[in-house]
Motif scaffolding. Sequence first.
Motif, PDB file in Angstrom:
ATOM      1  N   ALA A 217       1.027  -1.282   0.487  1.00 30.82           N
ATOM      2  CA  ALA A 217       0.394   0.132   0.128  1.00 30.82           C
ATOM      3  C   ALA A 217       0.703   1.699   0.452  1.00 30.82           C
ATOM      4  N   LYS A 218       2.125   1.239   0.650  1.00 27.29           N
ATOM      5  CA  LYS A 218       2.643   2.024   0.774  1.00 27.29           C
ATOM      6  C   LYS A 218       3.814   2.583  -0.485  1.00 27.29           C
ATOM      7  N   ASP A 219       4.271   1.119  -1.438  1.00 27.53           N
ATOM      8  CA  ASP A 219       5.102   0.991  -1.942  1.00 27.53           C
ATOM      9  C   ASP A 219       4.749   0.357  -3.029  1.00 27.53           C
ATOM     10  N   PHE A 220       3.829   0.026  -3.909  1.00 32.82           N
ATOM     11  CA  PHE A 220       3.883  -0.963  -4.802  1.00 32.82           C
ATOM     12  C   PHE A 220       4.603  -1.912  -5.916  1.00 32.82           C
ATOM     13  N   SER A 221       5.850  -2.096  -5.350  1.00 30.80           N
ATOM     14  CA  SER A 221       6.855  -2.548  -6.332  1.00 30.80           C
ATOM     15  C   SER A 221       6.740  -4.040  -5.586  1.00 30.80           C
ATOM     16  N   PRO A 222       7.394  -4.584  -6.736  1.00 30.30           N
ATOM     17  CA  PRO A 222       8.822  -6.232  -5.998  1.00 30.30           C
ATOM     18  C   PRO A 222       9.342  -5.477  -5.415  1.00 30.30           C
ATOM     19  N   SER A 223      10.197  -4.737  -4.830  1.00 24.26           N
ATOM     20  CA  SER A 223      11.418  -4.230  -4.144  1.00 24.26           C
ATOM     21  C   SER A 223      10.330  -3.844  -2.585  1.00 24.26           C
ATOM     22  N   ALA A 224       8.963  -3.858  -2.828  1.00 23.12           N
ATOM     23  CA  ALA A 224       8.365  -3.785  -1.037  1.00 23.12           C
ATOM     24  C   ALA A 224       8.658  -4.641  -0.126  1.00 23.12           C
ATOM     25  N   ILE A 225       8.687  -6.061  -1.114  1.00 22.79           N
ATOM     26  CA  ILE A 225       8.423  -6.999  -0.275  1.00 22.79           C
ATOM     27  C   ILE A 225       9.620  -7.441  -0.110  1.00 22.79           C
ATOM     28  N   GLU A 226      10.496  -7.163  -0.266  1.00 23.54           N
ATOM     29  CA  GLU A 226      11.615  -7.782  -0.601  1.00 23.54           C
ATOM     30  C   GLU A 226      12.283  -8.468   0.907  1.00 23.54           C
ATOM     31  N   GLY A 227      12.635  -9.220   1.373  1.00 21.11           N
ATOM     32  CA  GLY A 227      13.027  -9.608   2.072  1.00 21.11           C
ATOM     33  C   GLY A 227      11.253 -10.450   3.557  1.00 21.11           C
ATOM     34  N   LEU A 228      10.755 -10.158   2.879  1.00 19.89           N
ATOM     35  CA  LEU A 228       9.114 -10.006   3.973  1.00 19.89           C
ATOM     36  C   LEU A 228       9.306 -11.872   2.942  1.00 19.89           C
ATOM     37  N   SER A 229       7.960 -12.533   4.838  1.00 20.97           N
ATOM     38  CA  SER A 229       7.982 -13.496   3.943  1.00 20.97           C
ATOM     39  C   SER A 229       6.733 -14.368   5.264  1.00 20.97           C
ATOM     40  N   PRO A 230       6.042 -15.276   4.852  1.00 24.05           N
ATOM     41  CA  PRO A 230       5.112 -14.964   6.492  1.00 24.05           C
ATOM     42  C   PRO A 230       5.260 -16.259   7.116  1.00 24.05           C
ATOM     43  N   ASP A 231       5.091 -16.195   8.463  1.00 23.92           N
ATOM     44  CA  ASP A 231       5.356 -17.420   9.238  1.00 23.92           C
ATOM     45  C   ASP A 231       5.140 -18.422   8.238  1.00 23.92           C
ATOM     46  N   PRO A 232       5.979 -19.527   8.457  1.00 23.59           N
ATOM     47  CA  PRO A 232       5.789 -20.731   8.281  1.00 23.59           C
ATOM     48  C   PRO A 232       4.631 -21.597   9.000  1.00 23.59           C
ATOM     49  N   SER A 233       4.847 -21.030  10.463  1.00 26.06           N
ATOM     50  CA  SER A 233       3.624 -21.767  10.825  1.00 26.06           C
ATOM     51  C   SER A 233       2.391 -21.791  11.197  1.00 26.06           C
ATOM     52  N   GLY A 234       1.475 -22.719  11.008  1.00 26.09           N
ATOM     53  CA  GLY A 234       0.654 -22.127  10.502  1.00 26.09           C
ATOM     54  C   GLY A 234       0.507 -23.001   8.568  1.00 26.09           C
ATOM     55  N   MET A 235       1.621 -22.820   8.258  1.00 24.99           N
ATOM     56  CA  MET A 235       1.244 -23.229   6.370  1.00 24.99           C
ATOM     57  C   MET A 235       1.238 -24.847   6.164  1.00 24.99           C
ATOM     58  N   ILE A 236       0.745 -25.310   5.345  1.00 24.90           N
ATOM     59  CA  ILE A 236       0.564 -26.750   4.813  1.00 24.90           C
ATOM     60  C   ILE A 236       2.221 -27.490   4.328  1.00 24.90           C
ATOM     61  N   GLY A 237       1.864 -28.717   5.541  1.00 20.26           N
ATOM     62  CA  GLY A 237       3.590 -29.531   5.201  1.00 20.26           C
ATOM     63  C   GLY A 237       3.175 -31.119   4.957  1.00 20.26           C
ATOM     64  N   ASP A 238       3.012 -31.113   3.915  1.00 25.33           N
ATOM     65  CA  ASP A 238       3.265 -32.520   2.734  1.00 25.33           C
ATOM     66  C   ASP A 238       4.057 -32.897   1.818  1.00 25.33           C
ATOM     67  N   LEU A 239       4.020 -34.071   1.283  1.00 29.05           N
ATOM     68  CA  LEU A 239       5.055 -34.560   0.381  1.00 29.05           C
ATOM     69  C   LEU A 239       5.275 -34.081  -0.459  1.00 29.05           C
ATOM     70  N   HIS A 240       4.272 -32.799  -0.986  1.00 32.13           N
ATOM     71  CA  HIS A 240       5.098 -32.185  -1.787  1.00 32.13           C
ATOM     72  C   HIS A 240       5.822 -30.330  -1.518  1.00 32.13           C
ATOM     73  N   GLY A 241       5.632 -30.453  -0.104  1.00 29.50           N
ATOM     74  CA  GLY A 241       6.336 -30.044   0.128  1.00 29.50           C
ATOM     75  C   GLY A 241       6.289 -29.005   1.681  1.00 29.50           C
ATOM     76  N   THR A 242       7.380 -28.413   2.151  1.00 27.31           N
ATOM     77  CA  THR A 242       7.937 -28.123   3.619  1.00 27.31           C
ATOM     78  C   THR A 242       6.841 -26.500   4.662  1.00 27.31           C
ATOM     79  N   PRO A 243       6.652 -26.574   5.857  1.00 27.64           N
ATOM     80  CA  PRO A 243       6.127 -25.714   5.842  1.00 27.64           C
ATOM     81  C   PRO A 243       6.796 -24.184   5.596  1.00 27.64           C
ATOM     82  N   GLU A 244       8.196 -24.428   5.695  1.00 31.90           N
ATOM     83  CA  GLU A 244       8.389 -23.098   5.402  1.00 31.90           C
ATOM     84  C   GLU A 244       9.141 -23.337   3.807  1.00 31.90           C
ATOM     85  N   TYR A 245       9.312 -24.300   2.576  1.00 36.01           N
ATOM     86  CA  TYR A 245       9.748 -24.171   1.944  1.00 36.01           C
ATOM     87  C   TYR A 245       8.322 -23.441   1.025  1.00 36.01           C
ATOM     88  N   ARG A 246       6.817 -23.746   1.801  1.00 37.80           N
ATOM     89  CA  ARG A 246       5.358 -23.044   0.718  1.00 37.80           C
ATOM     90  C   ARG A 246       5.899 -21.251   1.484  1.00 37.80           C
TER      91      ARG A 246
END
Lengths: 263, 161
Positions: A217-246
């Motif tokens: 909302a402050k800066d609509f550009s790809p660089s605005a979310i550089e380094g951001l990633s959501p908390d892996p807890s609460g993400m799905i972990g299965d044979l296709h990918g771990t929560p961290e991967y997702r």
Amino acid sequence: MYEVIITRPRSLAEAIEALGDDNATPLAGGQTLIPTMKQRLAAPEVLVSLAGIEELSGVTIGDGEITIGAATTHADVAREVAGACPALAALAGGIGDPAVRNRGTIGGSLANNDPAADYPAAVLACDATIITNDREIRSDEFFDGMFGTALFEGEIITGVRFPIPERAAYAKFDQPASRFALTGVFVAAGGGVVRVAVTGAGEDGVFRWDAAEQALAKDFSPSAIEGLSPDPSGMIGDLHGTPEYRAHLVGVMTKRAVEAALG
Amino acid sequence: MTQVSMTVNGKPVSGDVPDNTLLVDFLRETLELTGTHVGCDTSQCGACVVHVNGRAVKACTMFALEAEGAEVATIEGEAAPDGTLSAIQQAFQDHHGLQCGFCTPGMVMSAKALLAENPKPTEAEIREYLEGNICRCTGYHNIVKAIMAASGQDVSKIAAE
């Protein structure tokens, strides 16, 4: 396939009456329900086919919004909203495969709320309104955990109303065998508000990624979310990918969606 | 039992079937049109692709009753009554677009749907359109080549593999 009774109402009123039977389940395009019945993961005794109800099909493009009948197939959505909302058209055109898109419907997909389905991301990011036979439900109130929605027993979706975003895109990392989203992110911007909805990753199904929304909302550009990633807890972990991967994929797909929305 | 009526390859047909009859079973068991194949029965492989009202669908993932009144087209309707193959079928034969042949009915019906929408598809567009059709002989290269040839495009420079 086990024995089942199929009723084919010709109007919404007839369908609602048929769904008054506790053993009845609505049958939309059947692209999830029929395979699920074959596996006995669902075993309704009566199916109420919605396909013959003309009032449930079709796309209306109005002033700043698109209304899509619940029984409109993915293929028809892809074709008919291509001009008005290319991001939504691209999402619909990327569901499953061509034969599945010719049967599967937007209402069926939303009522099922598969945690890896594509449409929930578009509905939540665009802040669409779900229209049922009885009421209207805002996107933030509709999705209620994995395969859960705010729909009551016997209530059916009749349509979905999407405000047309100023900028939007959907970036999907396909699970190549199922073609569901291993992680998919829909980004929609309009009127100074940015909404980022993530499917395929969260244990509770589709969710909004608040931190990315605020940064974009402050800066609509790809660089605005550089380094951001959501908390892996609460993400799905299965044979296709771990929560961290997702969690990592959420960041990557968000960036790609922003790039595409700007392009 | 419920009566169902539809048009299959231009001919009106009807039958009394249990409600749980899948379209593919109506075609294969009731009408004895066994050209439409069942590979996986889980909507993945596309061997059962037929056209319903001009749209390619997986006949294993649709009830026969849902095709009430519809125009259905199957692989049996592709060749001319004298046995002359359709352009797509002929291209599959000319370019070795089949090995065991099990997936072929679905491949041909999907190809027909693609060419109706997009008469001159690129190789990438063909591969994308065939996402829901699986060939376990892995003969995709020549299937794609056959479809390009059927669309009237020059495939002489595409190497046989």
